[in-house]
Design an enzyme around this catalytic site. Sequence first.
Site, PDB file in Angstrom:
ATOM      1  CG  HIS A 101      -1.746  -1.141   1.891  1.00  0.00           C
ATOM      2  ND1 HIS A 101      -1.205  -1.980   2.234  1.00  0.00           N
ATOM      3  CD2 HIS A 101      -3.211  -0.899   1.137  1.00  0.00           C
ATOM      4  CE1 HIS A 101      -2.430  -3.215   2.087  1.00  0.00           C
ATOM      5  NE2 HIS A 101      -3.759  -2.776   1.175  1.00  0.00           N
ATOM      6  CG  ASP A 104       2.510  -0.964   3.238  1.00  0.00           C
ATOM      7  OD1 ASP A 104       1.378  -0.153   4.278  1.00  0.00           O
ATOM      8  OD2 ASP A 104       1.150  -1.648   2.211  1.00  0.00           O
TER       9      ASP A 104
HETATM   10  C1  XUL Z   1      -7.961  -5.835   4.738  1.00  0.00           C
HETATM   11  C2  XUL Z   1      -6.745  -6.702   3.064  1.00  0.00           C
HETATM   12  C3  XUL Z   1      -5.600  -6.034   2.425  1.00  0.00           C
HETATM   13  C4  XUL Z   1      -5.407  -6.414   1.598  1.00  0.00           C
HETATM   14  C5  XUL Z   1      -4.901  -5.047   0.741  1.00  0.00           C
HETATM   15  O1  XUL Z   1      -8.038  -8.293   5.519  1.00  0.00           O
HETATM   16  O2  XUL Z   1      -6.190  -8.199   2.854  1.00  0.00           O
HETATM   17  O3  XUL Z   1      -4.840  -6.104   2.987  1.00  0.00           O
HETATM   18  O4  XUL Z   1      -4.609  -7.636   0.644  1.00  0.00           O
HETATM   19  O5  XUL Z   1      -5.093  -3.780   0.553  1.00  0.00           O
END
Ligand code: XUL
Length: 437
Positions: A101, A104
Amino acid sequence: MSEFFPGVPKISFGGPKSRNPLEFKHYNPAEVLDGKSMKEHLRFSVVYWHTFSNPLADPFGVGTALRPWDDGSHSVANAQRKAKVAFEFFEKLGVPFYAFHDRDIAPEGWTLKESHAHLDEVVKVLKDEQARTGVKLLWGTANLFSNPRYMHGAATSPNFDVFAFAAAQVKKAMEITHELGGAGYTFWGGREGYSTLLNTDMKRELDHLARFLHMAVAYKKQIGFAGTFYIEPKPKEPTKHQYDFDASACLNFLRTYDLLPHFKLNLETNHATLAGHEMMHELEVAIGAGALGSIDANTGDPLLGWDTDQFPTSVYLTTQCMLCILKMGGFTTGGVNFDAKVRRESFEPIDLFYAHIGGMDAFARGLKTARAILADGRLAAFVKERYRSWDCELGRRVEAGQAGFNDLESYILPKGDAAKNASGRQEMLENLVNEFL
Ligand code: XUL
Ligand code: CO
């Protein structure tokens, strides 16, 4: 190169007899199965958020993670160092991909402009590290759920400014994903859902979400990003009801709003089980629609009712996953992405290695087992045989949409009753699968 994980060698294949916890017992990246190496079959990916940014807190206690390289600051320098840590980890583990993300990899600034600038500073390091190691980005995404501004959702927020902020954030996240040569971009609906319908205009929120995704599709075209767009279903958590509930709900949403040609699904095991499905169910639903793109590999705990995001260790589970993926013909842009975190009690850096090695070995065994089941052919032959009665002339006409109720009535009336049913043989088939484990 052993700056951040001293004493950890490049993880190698020791074979099933190895007793070294820092060796693979089953994952042999170079081993070729049906013309593809295990590395190409499985396309393993490490997630930045759980492995490098998660302090391992839970609702009852603070984080426990020991991460000696982290100075605890929200500085760009700390984030750049973390990027080097991440790539030392990817290299030593021998994974070809990673995922992140935006928040992150770089700290959020006081303004959006500042946040964008922070990203640019860290992306430079990621780009160099990708070139140095050959590790690639499986997918990028934007965190549209942690900051309090997103408390009511992002693309489904009742606050128009929040919608605009989210759009600008996704625009930038797509740009850096493109710059880093990402194979995909994921939309997980962080808080796109509701906690109570009493304050919610559901139809309007869904329309807004669709507009948001159409704008993303248009921007993808504008910047020439050729990676795959994924939607990741999840039924609940953080909201009571997430709009992207499961594979079926996502497909229905995508079809309703003419978005299906632009998206595939990224399916996560623990999300499937939260929705009351087996992962295999979700995979079959997506494959049936030609929309399976990638998987977030993890598992829940049957005794805990939330998204525990544990590393997958069950060979039964990985075999089921790989049966579906092999039948589909394998991944194209997607892969096996470990959206999994070590337990709060497993707080040392070395635990990150043990966890991933175990997950990779479990999938390698799943791959080999699934391949053996497919090569054996008895399971597929049984399923084929089970539908054999449909291979009659009228059955084929029904399947082709060339027959109606009149034809079926004329066919069955003279028979008096339907032919006898055959046994489903569930237990025999379960035993058959166990022959291979
Ligand atoms: C949350 C989840 C996230 C997604 C990416 O449950 O799985 O980490 O994979 O936003
Ligand atoms: Co996920």
